[in-house]
Scaffold this motif. Structure first.
Motif, PDB file in Angstrom:
ATOM      1  N   TYR A  86      36.347  39.429  40.231  1.00 40.33           N
ATOM      2  CA  TYR A  86      35.788  38.742  40.105  1.00 40.33           C
ATOM      3  C   TYR A  86      34.638  39.422  39.080  1.00 40.33           C
ATOM      4  O   TYR A  86      34.922  40.585  38.618  1.00 40.33           O
ATOM      5  N   SER A  87      33.374  38.669  38.590  1.00 36.72           N
ATOM      6  CA  SER A  87      32.613  38.959  37.607  1.00 36.72           C
ATOM      7  C   SER A  87      31.371  39.743  38.193  1.00 36.72           C
ATOM      8  O   SER A  87      31.053  38.751  39.248  1.00 36.72           O
ATOM      9  N   ASP A 135      40.314  38.997  48.747  1.00 31.61           N
ATOM     10  CA  ASP A 135      40.175  38.379  49.151  1.00 31.61           C
ATOM     11  C   ASP A 135      40.644  38.493  50.738  1.00 31.61           C
ATOM     12  O   ASP A 135      41.506  39.429  51.382  1.00 31.61           O
ATOM     13  N   GLY A 136      40.247  37.421  52.104  1.00 31.22           N
ATOM     14  CA  GLY A 136      40.180  37.548  53.728  1.00 31.22           C
ATOM     15  C   GLY A 136      41.759  36.960  53.406  1.00 31.22           C
ATOM     16  O   GLY A 136      42.176  37.641  55.118  1.00 31.22           O
ATOM     17  N   PRO A 193      27.180  33.287  29.206  1.00 31.96           N
ATOM     18  CA  PRO A 193      27.830  32.539  30.428  1.00 31.96           C
ATOM     19  C   PRO A 193      28.636  32.693  30.706  1.00 31.96           C
ATOM     20  O   PRO A 193      29.518  33.395  31.978  1.00 31.96           O
ATOM     21  N   SER A 194      29.730  32.960  29.610  1.00 32.81           N
ATOM     22  CA  SER A 194      31.314  33.016  29.813  1.00 32.81           C
ATOM     23  C   SER A 194      31.360  34.123  29.031  1.00 32.81           C
ATOM     24  O   SER A 194      31.214  34.982  28.919  1.00 32.81           O
ATOM     25  N   HIS A 195      32.657  34.974  30.565  1.00 34.72           N
ATOM     26  CA  HIS A 195      32.504  36.038  29.959  1.00 34.72           C
ATOM     27  C   HIS A 195      33.887  36.596  29.117  1.00 34.72           C
ATOM     28  O   HIS A 195      33.532  37.706  28.292  1.00 34.72           O
ATOM     29  N   PRO A 216      31.521  43.953  33.277  1.00 33.99           N
ATOM     30  CA  PRO A 216      32.513  44.032  33.770  1.00 33.99           C
ATOM     31  C   PRO A 216      33.142  43.082  34.895  1.00 33.99           C
ATOM     32  O   PRO A 216      32.784  42.502  35.853  1.00 33.99           O
ATOM     33  N   GLN A 217      34.459  42.643  35.344  1.00 37.30           N
ATOM     34  CA  GLN A 217      35.614  42.153  36.176  1.00 37.30           C
ATOM     35  C   GLN A 217      36.199  42.997  36.911  1.00 37.30           C
ATOM     36  O   GLN A 217      37.015  44.382  36.516  1.00 37.30           O
TER      37      GLN A 217
END
Length: 225
Positions: A101-102, A93-94, A177-179, A87-88
């Motif tokens: 995000y993965s 962010d700040g 390893p790759s979405h 899921p993505q």
């Protein structure tokens, strides 16, 4: 996303209960929660004893792969691909910027950092790295991961598949390893999914492919059938 349910429901209005259904599925993925409703509608229309065949002409990735798990049979060719169930999630962010995000990669990195800090608690670098993780995100991403796994397992259970093994393999980021990594028809079959293969030159497959291409040409990228 949620807007897809309307079109899916409309397509099913002339399907008689228990009719076998062919569903051509093409999607890059999206919201796991949004994927549940349309695929549940399709499965219900086919009935518990009915046959649901999902045809993947090009790709059904991420949440699309989740949807494909409900099928009694997947019809695939050399151009077909599924993908890892990773899921993505989009978050701020700040600085207020959108960051995608993965979920699995973030949690994997968090567990590595936690273990490193546990092994060497006096290491300043380990402590700084661990403190970069947001506990709110960790909690949220854990829920999303568990939700995706449960969804996959429940879909697989309904057709008597080895639900735990298949779900674990599709969510193994060491293996994938790759979405966007390709899971072709042979890999899907080896994982344990029921896959029927047609060669690209098969006359029936060429008709499916032509239909898919016509739809892609007729519909803009932000439109839906």
């Amino acid at each position: 996303d949620r807007a897809d349910t309307l079109g899916c429901f409309d397509m099913l209005h002339n399907v008689n209960p228990g009719d076998p259904i062919d569903l051509i599925l093409h999607t890059h993925g999206g919201d796991v929660d949004a994927a549940e409703k349309p695929i549940t509608l399709v499965r219900s229309a086919a009935g518990e004893e009915g046959q649901l065949r999902i045809i993947v002409p090009d790709y059904a990735k991420s949440a699309g792969t989740l949807m494909a798990l409900v099928a009694n049979t997947l019809l695939m060719s050399d151009s077909s691909e599924l993908g890892p169930i990773d899921p993505q999630v989009s978050s701020k962010d700040g600085n207020g910027n959108d960051v995608v995000y993965s979920v699995l990669t973030y949690l994997y990195a968090y567990e590595e950092a936690k273990q490193a800090l546990s092994d060497r608690p006096d290491d300043v670098a380990n402590r700084i790295t661990f403190e970069k993780f947001d506990p709110t995100l960790v909690r949220k991403f854990t829920s999303v991961r568990d939700r995706a796994r449960l969804f996959a397992e429940n879909l697989l259970k309904r057709r008597g598949a080895n639900f735990s093994k298949i779900a674990s393999e599709l969510m193994d980021i060491n293996r994938y390893p790759s979405h966007g990594q390709m899971i072709g028809w042979e890999a899907a079959r080896n994982i344990g999914l029921t896959v029927d293969y047609l060669s690209p030159s098969d006359p029936i497959w060429r008709k499916y492919w032509a239909l898919y291409c016509h739809l892609r040409l007729a519909i803009e990228s932000d439109q839906r059938i």
